[in-house]
Design an enzyme around this catalytic site. Structure first.
Site, PDB file in Angstrom:
ATOM      1  N   LYS A  13       0.820  -1.223   0.000  1.00 37.43           N
ATOM      2  CA  LYS A  13       0.000   0.000   0.000  1.00 37.43           C
ATOM      3  C   LYS A  13       0.846   1.261   0.000  1.00 37.43           C
ATOM      4  CE  LYS A  13      -2.032  -0.461   3.854  1.00 37.43           C
ATOM      5  NZ  LYS A  13      -1.723  -1.554   4.694  1.00 37.43           N
ATOM      6  N   ARG A  88      -9.109   0.560   9.935  1.00 36.60           N
ATOM      7  CA  ARG A  88      -8.522  -0.748  10.198  1.00 36.60           C
ATOM      8  C   ARG A  88      -9.447  -1.669  10.972  1.00 36.60           C
ATOM      9  NH1 ARG A  88      -2.990   0.355   9.494  1.00 36.60           N
ATOM     10  NH2 ARG A  88      -1.643  -1.441   9.834  1.00 36.60           N
ATOM     11  N   ARG A 127      11.999  -6.281   4.229  1.00 35.13           N
ATOM     12  CA  ARG A 127      11.893  -4.894   4.687  1.00 35.13           C
ATOM     13  C   ARG A 127      12.544  -4.745   6.069  1.00 35.13           C
ATOM     14  NH1 ARG A 127       5.989  -2.069   4.773  1.00 35.13           N
ATOM     15  NH2 ARG A 127       5.715  -3.316   6.629  1.00 35.13           N
ATOM     16  N   ARG A 133      12.484  -1.812  10.592  1.00 38.67           N
ATOM     17  CA  ARG A 133      11.270  -1.438  11.330  1.00 38.67           C
ATOM     18  C   ARG A 133      11.002  -2.486  12.407  1.00 38.67           C
ATOM     19  NH1 ARG A 133       5.870   0.109   8.011  1.00 38.67           N
ATOM     20  NH2 ARG A 133       4.899  -1.152   9.628  1.00 38.67           N
ATOM     21  N   ARG A 144       0.573  -9.158  13.431  1.00 39.05           N
ATOM     22  CA  ARG A 144      -0.122  -8.119  12.651  1.00 39.05           C
ATOM     23  C   ARG A 144      -1.060  -8.755  11.624  1.00 39.05           C
ATOM     24  NH1 ARG A 144       4.908  -5.188  10.641  1.00 39.05           N
ATOM     25  NH2 ARG A 144       3.518  -3.963   9.328  1.00 39.05           N
TER      26      ARG A 144
HETATM   27  P1  ADP Z   1       1.273  -1.955   8.048  1.00 44.71           P
HETATM   28  O1  ADP Z   1       0.167  -1.544   7.144  1.00 44.71           O
HETATM   29  O2  ADP Z   1       2.460  -2.468   7.300  1.00 44.71           O
HETATM   30  O3  ADP Z   1       0.824  -2.794   9.204  1.00 44.71           O
HETATM   31  P2  ADP Z   1       1.404   0.709   9.129  1.00 44.71           P
HETATM   32  O4  ADP Z   1       2.602   1.536   8.935  1.00 44.71           O
HETATM   33  O5  ADP Z   1       0.152   1.075   8.435  1.00 44.71           O
HETATM   34  O6  ADP Z   1       1.895  -0.730   8.760  1.00 44.71           O
HETATM   35  O7  ADP Z   1       1.053   0.587  10.703  1.00 44.71           O
HETATM   36  C1  ADP Z   1       2.012   0.211  11.669  1.00 44.71           C
HETATM   37  C2  ADP Z   1       1.348   0.116  13.055  1.00 44.71           C
HETATM   38  O8  ADP Z   1       0.761   1.397  13.414  1.00 44.71           O
HETATM   39  C3  ADP Z   1       0.174  -0.863  13.147  1.00 44.71           C
HETATM   40  O9  ADP Z   1       0.583  -2.200  13.372  1.00 44.71           O
HETATM   41  C4  ADP Z   1      -0.601  -0.270  14.342  1.00 44.71           C
HETATM   42  O10 ADP Z   1       0.006  -0.574  15.575  1.00 44.71           O
HETATM   43  C5  ADP Z   1      -0.468   1.228  14.122  1.00 44.71           C
HETATM   44  N1  ADP Z   1      -1.580   1.767  13.310  1.00 44.71           N
HETATM   45  C6  ADP Z   1      -1.520   2.273  12.040  1.00 44.71           C
HETATM   46  N2  ADP Z   1      -2.730   2.663  11.604  1.00 44.71           N
HETATM   47  C7  ADP Z   1      -3.596   2.400  12.623  1.00 44.71           C
HETATM   48  C8  ADP Z   1      -4.992   2.561  12.796  1.00 44.71           C
HETATM   49  N3  ADP Z   1      -5.774   3.049  11.812  1.00 44.71           N
HETATM   50  N4  ADP Z   1      -5.544   2.189  13.972  1.00 44.71           N
HETATM   51  C9  ADP Z   1      -4.799   1.685  14.947  1.00 44.71           C
HETATM   52  N5  ADP Z   1      -3.473   1.493  14.869  1.00 44.71           N
HETATM   53  C10 ADP Z   1      -2.867   1.840  13.726  1.00 44.71           C
END
Ligand code: ADP
Length: 195
Positions: A13, A88, A127, A133, A144
């Protein structure tokens, strides 16, 4: 164009959103990036979010919604946005619907990038090596993915029912996937019923 990108962690994404941003001329708003910036800046919100993120869990809905609302109020988001990482779960779906209805800026399309779990585990391991990360280590990725299956899969079902979801095959070169997204967007009926 007001677009939501859905997809599992590691589905690509973020990479595609960066490309879409220049093509569509609207900002890429990633709640993960906003949270990581808060963590790096050491704000009270960032301190709260850090441990939750490192455990692979979701940060509380209130915190993320507050951050998103502030971001959408900025000047560059008035022309539209590519939302990545939000909503989410179903609570966030309702919050986003309510927020965009209040702003009279309904979504034009929702695109889901479909990538099999095995490919995701391989990509995030790479990654992790390249970017370090903390939440990309294999154990946390598995958590996750479990959170995604449980909480985020229903989000796609919601947008399927709403008639806005377009599913795109996320396996292929970056160019191929980008071309598929653009094709899906031009095929997408602009959610006439939501206006
Ligand atoms: P990915 O899509 O690869 O899981 P992101 O960078 O979008 O990674 O998100 C990393 C972390 O940030 C998530 O695992 C969560 O802990 C937090 N996070 C991101 N967006 C949200 C959201 N909309 N609601 C709750 N937690 C979030």
């Amino acid at each position: 164009m007001r677009l939501v990108l859905l997809g599992a962690p590691g589905s690509g994404k973020g990479t595609q959103a960066t490309r879409l941003k220049s093509t569509l001329g609207v900002p890429h708003i990633s709640t993960g990036d906003l949270l990581r910036a808060a963590v790096a800046a050491g704000t009270p919100l960032g301190l709260k979010a850090k441990a939750v993120m490192e455990a692979g869990q979701l940060v509380s809905d209130d915190i993320v919604l507050g951050m998103l609302e502030q971001r959408l109020a900025q000047a560059d988001a008035q022309a539209g946005f590519i939302l990545d990482g939000y909503p989410r779960n179903l609570v966030q779906v309702q919050a986003l619907d309510a927020l965009l209805a209040r702003l009279r800026r309904p979504l034009d399309a929702v695109v889901k990038l479909q990538v099999p779990s095995a490919a995701i585990i391989a990509r995030t391991a790479l990654r992790h090596q390249a970017e370090g990360r903390a939440d990309d280590d294999p154990d946390t990725v598995r958590k996750r993915l479990a959170v995604y299956a449980e909480q985020t899969a229903p989000v796609a079902e919601h947008y399927t029912r709403a008639g806005t979801l377009r599913v795109v095959d996320g396996v292929g070169s970056l160019d191929e996937v980008f071309a598929r997204i653009m094709a899906a967007l031009s095929a997408a009926p602009v959610a006439a019923t939501a206006r």
